[in-house]
Motif scaffolding. Structure first.
Motif, PDB file in Angstrom:
ATOM      1  N   LYS A 157       0.843  -1.200   0.000  1.00  0.00           N
ATOM      2  CA  LYS A 157       0.000   0.000   0.000  1.00  0.00           C
ATOM      3  C   LYS A 157       0.878   1.250   0.000  1.00  0.00           C
ATOM      4  N   ARG A 191      -3.810   7.004  -3.323  1.00  0.00           N
ATOM      5  CA  ARG A 191      -3.490   5.766  -2.615  1.00  0.00           C
ATOM      6  C   ARG A 191      -3.681   4.594  -3.573  1.00  0.00           C
ATOM      7  N   CYS A 225      -2.100   0.359  -4.875  1.00  0.00           N
ATOM      8  CA  CYS A 225      -1.342  -0.854  -4.584  1.00  0.00           C
ATOM      9  C   CYS A 225      -0.069  -0.847  -5.415  1.00  0.00           C
ATOM     10  N   LEU A 272      -6.722   2.595  -4.561  1.00  0.00           N
ATOM     11  CA  LEU A 272      -7.417   2.132  -3.364  1.00  0.00           C
ATOM     12  C   LEU A 272      -8.195   3.277  -2.719  1.00  0.00           C
ATOM     13  N   THR A 273      -9.415   3.002  -2.295  1.00  0.00           N
ATOM     14  CA  THR A 273     -10.233   3.993  -1.613  1.00  0.00           C
ATOM     15  C   THR A 273     -10.575   3.477  -0.222  1.00  0.00           C
ATOM     16  N   SER A 274     -11.355   4.265   0.527  1.00  0.00           N
ATOM     17  CA  SER A 274     -11.720   3.866   1.887  1.00  0.00           C
ATOM     18  C   SER A 274     -12.716   2.711   1.913  1.00  0.00           C
ATOM     19  N   THR A 289     -10.557  -2.526  -1.949  1.00  0.00           N
ATOM     20  CA  THR A 289      -9.231  -3.109  -1.767  1.00  0.00           C
ATOM     21  C   THR A 289      -8.976  -4.098  -2.885  1.00  0.00           C
ATOM     22  N   ASP A 343      -6.151  -6.278   4.775  1.00  0.00           N
ATOM     23  CA  ASP A 343      -6.999  -5.106   4.985  1.00  0.00           C
ATOM     24  C   ASP A 343      -6.614  -4.320   6.230  1.00  0.00           C
ATOM     25  N   GLY A 399      -2.229  -0.196   6.500  1.00  0.00           N
ATOM     26  CA  GLY A 399      -2.565   1.157   6.082  1.00  0.00           C
ATOM     27  C   GLY A 399      -1.469   1.740   5.210  1.00  0.00           C
ATOM     28  N   PHE A 400      -1.428   3.061   5.132  1.00  0.00           N
ATOM     29  CA  PHE A 400      -0.448   3.775   4.314  1.00  0.00           C
ATOM     30  C   PHE A 400       0.461   4.599   5.220  1.00  0.00           C
ATOM     31  N   SER A 413      -4.924   5.179   7.939  1.00  0.00           N
ATOM     32  CA  SER A 413      -5.744   3.974   7.798  1.00  0.00           C
ATOM     33  C   SER A 413      -6.278   3.846   6.380  1.00  0.00           C
ATOM     34  N   HIS A 414      -6.609   2.624   5.987  1.00  0.00           N
ATOM     35  CA  HIS A 414      -7.114   2.369   4.644  1.00  0.00           C
ATOM     36  C   HIS A 414      -8.626   2.254   4.638  1.00  0.00           C
TER      37      HIS A 414
END
Length: 283
Positions: free
Chosen positions: A234, A243, A245, A252-254, A257, A263, A266-267, A277-278
């Motif tokens: 991430k 954000r 992969c 990637l969004t909130s 994935t 999961d 995070g970043f 957090s993701h």
């Protein structure tokens, strides 16, 4: 008692006097944002604060002094966040309230961070390809991806980042024409060699390109990561904060994935070094 309260007020350092007001919530119920006309103990710093300098939030938690709420908002920004929740229950504080208690500088930073995160999570918002240009534009399906940026003054293709825009050609046709033109010109041999050298370096180091702004992205601590293709994938682009992969280049969004990394990962924000957090809670 009046003399004791006056003594406390005199010993308390000057704090920001809060000017708060009633505001309308989304369900149209009016809630009071309360300030205390008496000295109160701040729930964050535990210090006695003078009259009209503490606030009780609509969720009924408080009292909090304005100085602590500003430092709390700054800490949220340093952690890569764009909202400010109640320190006790986590209920997000409405923008109307934040406008009353935060400085304009901090509020502008929160709004800018919120916009950047919305752009990186959107499939229709695109950043200007010029490095460090803050402009973001909406691009609908079927719309010509041509941008005459009013911020940096340059013309781009938002998809392939050609500068200037390739009039009358698709991105693929422009790339093919550029390749043919480069191969026939001796002066362009250096450019071809540089591009080949860059591709070779990216292959050797495992570097990738951001799927949104196409900037080169690499991991810093290769020793701990073992290799560019191992461990957590991430990543957050330093240029546009998208954000994605690192392995499969999925944005990637909130709420989405790709499954390449757990999961619970995070970043790391590339500018603050803080963990972000993701997936939002409850997904």
């Amino acid at each position: 008692q009046q003399q004791q309260q006056q003594q406390i007020t005199e010993q308390t350092p000057p704090r920001k006097r809060l000017r708060l007001r009633k505001f309308e919530t989304r369900n149209n119920r009016q809630q009071d944002i309360v300030t205390s006309e008496r000295a109160q103990s701040c729930g964050i710093c535990a210090e006695e604060v003078g009259p009209w300098s503490t606030v009780r939030l609509p969720c009924s938690h408080g009292w909090y002094c304005g100085s602590c709420l500003e430092r709390y908002a700054e800490a949220r920004l340093d952690a890569g966040k764009h909202d400010v929740p109640c320190p006790e229950c986590g209920a997000v504080i409405a923008e109307a309230l934040l406008r009353s208690i935060l400085s304009r500088t901090i509020l502008d930073r929160l709004l800018e961070r919120s916009l950047e995160q919305a752009v990186s999570a959107s499939s229709t918002m695109w950043p200007c390809p010029s490095p460090d240009c803050p402009n973001r534009v909406a691009l609908d399906d079927g719309q010509e991806p041509r941008l005459q940026c009013p911020q940096c003054g340059k013309e781009h293709c938002l998809v392939c980042h050609a500068t200037p825009y390739h009039n009358g050609k698709t991105c693929q046709e422009h790339a093919a024409a550029s390749g043919a033109s480069s191969s026939s010109g001796g002066n362009n041999r250096t450019t071809l060699d540089e591009e080949a050298s860059l591709r070779d370096w990216m292959e050797r180091t495992g570097s990738r390109q951001c799927p949104r702004c196409k900037m080169g992205v690499t991991k810093e601590d290769l020793g701990r990561q073992k290799s560019q293709r191992a461990e957590c994938h991430k990543m957050m682009c330093r240029n546009c904060e998208t954000r994605f992969c690192f392995k499969c280049l999925t944005v990637l969004t909130s709420s989405t994935t790709c499954g390449c990394t757990g999961d619970n990962h995070g970043f790391i924000h590339p500018k603050t070094g803080r963990w972000v957090s993701h997936l939002r809670k409850g997904r």
